[in-house]
Design a protein around this motif. Structure first.
Motif, PDB file in Angstrom:
ATOM      1  N   UNK A 144       0.784  -1.351   0.383  1.00  0.00           N
ATOM      2  CA  UNK A 144       0.287  -0.041  -0.133  1.00  0.00           C
ATOM      3  C   UNK A 144       1.068   1.300  -0.082  1.00  0.00           C
ATOM      4  N   UNK A 145       0.329   2.712  -0.858  1.00  0.00           N
ATOM      5  CA  UNK A 145       1.348   3.434  -1.105  1.00  0.00           C
ATOM      6  C   UNK A 145       1.139   4.400  -0.071  1.00  0.00           C
ATOM      7  N   UNK A 146       1.327   4.901   0.712  1.00  0.00           N
ATOM      8  CA  UNK A 146       0.730   5.694   2.187  1.00  0.00           C
ATOM      9  C   UNK A 146       1.649   7.071   1.398  1.00  0.00           C
ATOM     10  N   UNK A 147       2.208   7.556   0.389  1.00  0.00           N
ATOM     11  CA  UNK A 147       2.340   8.666   0.144  1.00  0.00           C
ATOM     12  C   UNK A 147       0.972   9.558  -0.867  1.00  0.00           C
ATOM     13  N   UNK A 148      -0.070   7.982  -1.190  1.00  0.00           N
ATOM     14  CA  UNK A 148      -0.787   8.478  -2.186  1.00  0.00           C
ATOM     15  C   UNK A 148      -1.350   9.988  -2.706  1.00  0.00           C
ATOM     16  N   UNK A 149      -1.579  10.871  -1.407  1.00  0.00           N
ATOM     17  CA  UNK A 149      -1.829  12.408  -1.557  1.00  0.00           C
ATOM     18  C   UNK A 149      -3.233  12.488  -2.127  1.00  0.00           C
ATOM     19  N   UNK A 150      -4.447  11.312  -3.002  1.00  0.00           N
ATOM     20  CA  UNK A 150      -5.640  11.951  -3.159  1.00  0.00           C
ATOM     21  C   UNK A 150      -6.540  11.881  -1.358  1.00  0.00           C
ATOM     22  N   UNK A 151      -6.014  11.404  -0.325  1.00  0.00           N
ATOM     23  CA  UNK A 151      -7.284  11.920   0.555  1.00  0.00           C
ATOM     24  C   UNK A 151      -7.296  13.474   0.620  1.00  0.00           C
ATOM     25  N   UNK A 152      -5.951  13.681   0.854  1.00  0.00           N
ATOM     26  CA  UNK A 152      -5.964  15.507   1.206  1.00  0.00           C
ATOM     27  C   UNK A 152      -4.432  16.245  -0.121  1.00  0.00           C
ATOM     28  N   UNK A 153      -4.906  16.848  -0.936  1.00  0.00           N
ATOM     29  CA  UNK A 153      -4.660  17.172  -2.260  1.00  0.00           C
ATOM     30  C   UNK A 153      -3.505  18.353  -1.222  1.00  0.00           C
ATOM     31  N   UNK A 154      -2.739  18.597  -1.700  1.00  0.00           N
ATOM     32  CA  UNK A 154      -1.500  19.717  -1.349  1.00  0.00           C
ATOM     33  C   UNK A 154      -2.352  20.606  -2.050  1.00  0.00           C
ATOM     34  N   UNK A 155      -2.577  22.116  -0.825  1.00  0.00           N
ATOM     35  CA  UNK A 155      -3.373  22.879  -1.876  1.00  0.00           C
ATOM     36  C   UNK A 155      -4.678  23.203  -1.146  1.00  0.00           C
ATOM     37  N   UNK A 156      -5.681  21.750  -0.522  1.00  0.00           N
ATOM     38  CA  UNK A 156      -6.935  21.577  -0.284  1.00  0.00           C
ATOM     39  C   UNK A 156      -7.182  21.987   1.007  1.00  0.00           C
ATOM     40  N   UNK A 157      -7.950  22.648   1.619  1.00  0.00           N
ATOM     41  CA  UNK A 157      -7.948  22.191   3.017  1.00  0.00           C
ATOM     42  C   UNK A 157      -8.522  21.455   3.389  1.00  0.00           C
ATOM     43  N   UNK A 158      -8.282  20.509   4.518  1.00  0.00           N
ATOM     44  CA  UNK A 158      -8.233  19.154   5.318  1.00  0.00           C
ATOM     45  C   UNK A 158      -9.889  18.984   5.346  1.00  0.00           C
ATOM     46  N   UNK A 159     -10.213  20.077   5.572  1.00  0.00           N
ATOM     47  CA  UNK A 159     -12.290  19.659   6.151  1.00  0.00           C
ATOM     48  C   UNK A 159     -13.428  19.711   5.105  1.00  0.00           C
ATOM     49  N   UNK A 160     -12.728  19.864   3.998  1.00  0.00           N
ATOM     50  CA  UNK A 160     -13.399  19.937   2.734  1.00  0.00           C
ATOM     51  C   UNK A 160     -13.101  18.945   1.966  1.00  0.00           C
ATOM     52  N   UNK A 161     -12.322  17.612   1.962  1.00  0.00           N
ATOM     53  CA  UNK A 161     -12.938  16.873   1.826  1.00  0.00           C
ATOM     54  C   UNK A 161     -12.982  15.728   2.542  1.00  0.00           C
ATOM     55  N   UNK A 162     -12.772  14.481   1.666  1.00  0.00           N
ATOM     56  CA  UNK A 162     -13.449  12.520   2.435  1.00  0.00           C
ATOM     57  C   UNK A 162     -12.808  12.945   3.924  1.00  0.00           C
ATOM     58  N   UNK A 163     -11.457  13.389   4.047  1.00  0.00           N
ATOM     59  CA  UNK A 163     -10.917  12.830   5.584  1.00  0.00           C
ATOM     60  C   UNK A 163     -11.191  13.624   6.415  1.00  0.00           C
TER      61      UNK A 163
END
Length: 116
Positions: A1-20
């Motif tokens: 499993x690639x833990x560095x995928x970055x799809x959960x909280x992409x760079x430049x996106x507010x974490x609160x605005x993501x599925x995570x």
């Protein structure tokens, strides 16, 4: 499993605005995951039963967490019109869908916890 995928909280996106961020907002806190797990194990519980099963949770905190979980659609509240009043809680379909994630967290914890 690639833990560095970055799809959960992409760079430049507010974490609160993501599925995570959303997931953390509905299950975050000291007792919410415990309440969900307890309901998954016992199916239907009354508040006093939960108090006995969840060690150390104050009634006021339990009441607040139940209201938040119900508002987020993860649990169902059933009121019985009787005296004395009776209330029962169970997982909603949405709540049931998060249980596999909690199981994965348990497995990870068992695998990685230190037994000092």
């Amino acid at each position: 499993m690639d833990v560095n995928r970055g799809t959960c909280v992409p760079h430049g996106v507010n974490q609160k605005e993501t599925g995570f961020g959303y997931t953390l907002s509905v299950i975050g806190g000291k007792y919410k995951m415990t309440i969900l797990y307890c309901l998954a194990e016992y199916n239907v519980l009354r508040p006093n039963e939960m108090l006995r099963k969840i060690n150390g949770i104050p009634f006021k905190t339990l009441s607040m967490m139940l209201k938040e979980l119900e508002a987020d659609g993860l649990i169902l509240r059933k009121d019985y019109a009787q005296i004395p009043p009776k209330v029962e809680y169970s997982l909603s379909e949405l709540g049931q869908s998060i249980i596999p994630i909690l199981h994965m967290m348990c497995e990870w914890g068992e695998k990685n916890r230190r037994l000092d």
